[in-house]
Design a protein around this motif. Structure first.
Motif, PDB file in Angstrom:
ATOM      1  N   GLU A 230       0.834  -1.205   0.000  1.00 26.21           N
ATOM      2  CA  GLU A 230       0.000   0.000   0.000  1.00 26.21           C
ATOM      3  C   GLU A 230       0.877   1.268   0.000  1.00 26.21           C
ATOM      4  OE1 GLU A 230      -3.292  -0.130   2.792  1.00 26.21           O
ATOM      5  OE2 GLU A 230      -3.145   2.032   3.070  1.00 26.21           O
ATOM      6  N   HIS A 262      -4.725  -7.831  -2.144  1.00 30.09           N
ATOM      7  CA  HIS A 262      -4.997  -6.406  -1.865  1.00 30.09           C
ATOM      8  C   HIS A 262      -4.830  -5.496  -3.077  1.00 30.09           C
ATOM      9  CE1 HIS A 262      -5.590  -6.953   2.474  1.00 30.09           C
ATOM     10  NE2 HIS A 262      -4.667  -7.882   2.356  1.00 30.09           N
ATOM     11  N   MET A 264      -5.558  -2.648  -5.644  1.00 29.21           N
ATOM     12  CA  MET A 264      -5.920  -1.319  -5.129  1.00 29.21           C
ATOM     13  C   MET A 264      -5.811  -0.247  -6.205  1.00 29.21           C
ATOM     14  SD  MET A 264      -3.936   0.177  -1.824  1.00 29.21           S
ATOM     15  CE  MET A 264      -4.351  -1.240  -0.825  1.00 29.21           C
ATOM     16  N   SER A 275     -10.215  -1.165  -2.859  1.00 25.16           N
ATOM     17  CA  SER A 275      -9.192  -2.082  -2.364  1.00 25.16           C
ATOM     18  C   SER A 275      -9.851  -3.428  -2.124  1.00 25.16           C
ATOM     19  CB  SER A 275      -8.650  -1.525  -1.054  1.00 25.16           C
ATOM     20  OG  SER A 275      -7.850  -2.470  -0.430  1.00 25.16           O
ATOM     21  N   GLY A 277      -9.643  -7.473  -0.590  1.00 29.06           N
ATOM     22  CA  GLY A 277      -8.967  -8.225   0.471  1.00 29.06           C
ATOM     23  C   GLY A 277      -7.936  -9.123  -0.202  1.00 29.06           C
ATOM     24  N   HIS A 278      -7.851 -10.382   0.279  1.00 25.56           N
ATOM     25  CA  HIS A 278      -6.876 -11.264  -0.364  1.00 25.56           C
ATOM     26  C   HIS A 278      -7.546 -12.375  -1.176  1.00 25.56           C
ATOM     27  CE1 HIS A 278      -7.629 -14.301   2.675  1.00 25.56           C
ATOM     28  NE2 HIS A 278      -7.483 -13.375   3.602  1.00 25.56           N
TER      29      HIS A 278
END
Ligand SMILES: NC(=O)CCC(=O)C(=O)O
Length: 322
Positions: A230, A262, A264, A275, A277-278
């Motif tokens: 990030e 992630h 984004m 964004s 998650g996984h």
């Protein structure tokens, strides 16, 4: 790489050329043009799960791109290494020659889907076989189904942290030798692949050449992913005051290299527009390039630069620091 950073901000109100066909990775000449006349549009990041079955990966990518287009995306992005796991055993056997006709199922898929759905696709990356060498390569297709640009990863990921699984891309891949920036129906886009994001000079070069957006298909690992994914995306966006999008495979993708995920999109002021998650999912955001312009008016960083004090690639003799 030696390049000149052009400080000039993009003048308002100039219209981009409608079309730019593939010119072999060349950066467009230094004619920065704004995308202010491109209306807002939706970008979709397909964070797909990569398996060891290439046919299944292709089918999955097709259906995720179709869903993304149904949801209104005009720009669809795939992750780094979506045709095969990000693992040494697969790179050569899943590689594709992008030049020899009909020898690349992934190329055909991306071309067919982009033209049928009338979307621009930044096709993640795949192992490209070319003249006896392997490259980690991203292909960009326009809504006419034509290849607009091809980026070969410039900075290969060689990683040796104590206690962590080492990874040496350079044992398998050769590096690309050119930056890639491409005019599309959805703006001027700079391309980098994963580790390329750690080299701010590349993003600065794209900014100097008038990019509206940089896209990084990527697959950060778990340790640097948590610490830096990030941060790096935001840093490239904020330093250059443009949009940055990064698209990863999902964490449950096959292989011993565990992926952070992630995916984004970050705007020019550092705000996260979307964004994931996984897990496997499509992350969608709206992009409005007038935000780039606004941010550059609020913080006129380019005008404040002190090129006379810090120059890229200027050798630093110790006396400079006394
Ligand atoms: N696929 C990659 O280039 C991984 C890069 C990465 O994890 C990093 O920390 O950089």
């Amino acid at each position: 790489m030696n390049f000149h950073i052009d400080n000039s901000d993009i003048p308002a109100g100039i219209k981009r050329p409608n079309k730019c066909t593939y010119k072999g990775n060349n950066i467009p000449s230094s004619d920065p043009l704004p995308s202010l006349q491109i209306p807002k549009f939706k970008i979709a990041l397909c964070q797909l799960t990569v398996t060891s079955d290439k046919a299944m990966n292709l089918a999955n990518a097709r259906s995720m791109m179709e869903v993304a287009a149904e949801k209104g995306a005009r720009l669809v992005v795939l992750p780094e290494m979506w045709v095969c796991p990000y693992a040494n055993d697969y790179f050569a056997k899943c590689s594709e020659d992008l030049v020899v006709e009909n020898s690349s199922p992934a190329f055909r898929l991306l071309s067919e889907v982009s033209s049928r759905l009338r979307i621009t696709i930044v096709g993640g990356s795949l192992p490209e076989w070319s003249n006896g060498r392997l490259y980690n390569t991203c292909c960009v297709f326009g809504p006419d189904g034509e290849l607009k640009a091809k980026h070969r990863k410039l900075h290969l990921f060689d990683y040796y942290a104590p206690g962590d699984v080492p990874f040496r891309e350079s044992d398998f891949f050769s590096t690309g030798d050119k930056p890639t920036i491409v005019d599309t129906d959805v703006g001027r886009i700079g391309i980098g692949i994963c580790h390329d994001i750690r080299f701010p000079e590349l993003a600065m070069l794209y900014r100097a050449r008038g990019a509206d957006l940089i896209i990084f298909p990527g697959a950060f690992n778990m340790s640097t992913g948590e610490l830096l994914w990030e941060l790096e995306i935001k840093a490239r966006a904020v330093d250059n005051q443009f949009f940055v999008a990064a698209c990863s495979p999902s964490r449950d993708s096959t292989g011993s290299y565990t992926i952070w995920g992630h995916s984004m999109v970050v705007g020019p002021n550092g705000d996260i527009k979307t964004s994931s998650g996984h897990e496997e999912m499509i992350a969608i955001a709206e992009i409005d390039y007038s935000e780039n312009q606004l941010q550059r008016e609020i913080f006129p960083l380019q005008q404040l630069r002190k090129e006379n004090i810090y120059q890229l690639l200027e050798p630093c003799a110790p006396k400079h620091f006394v």
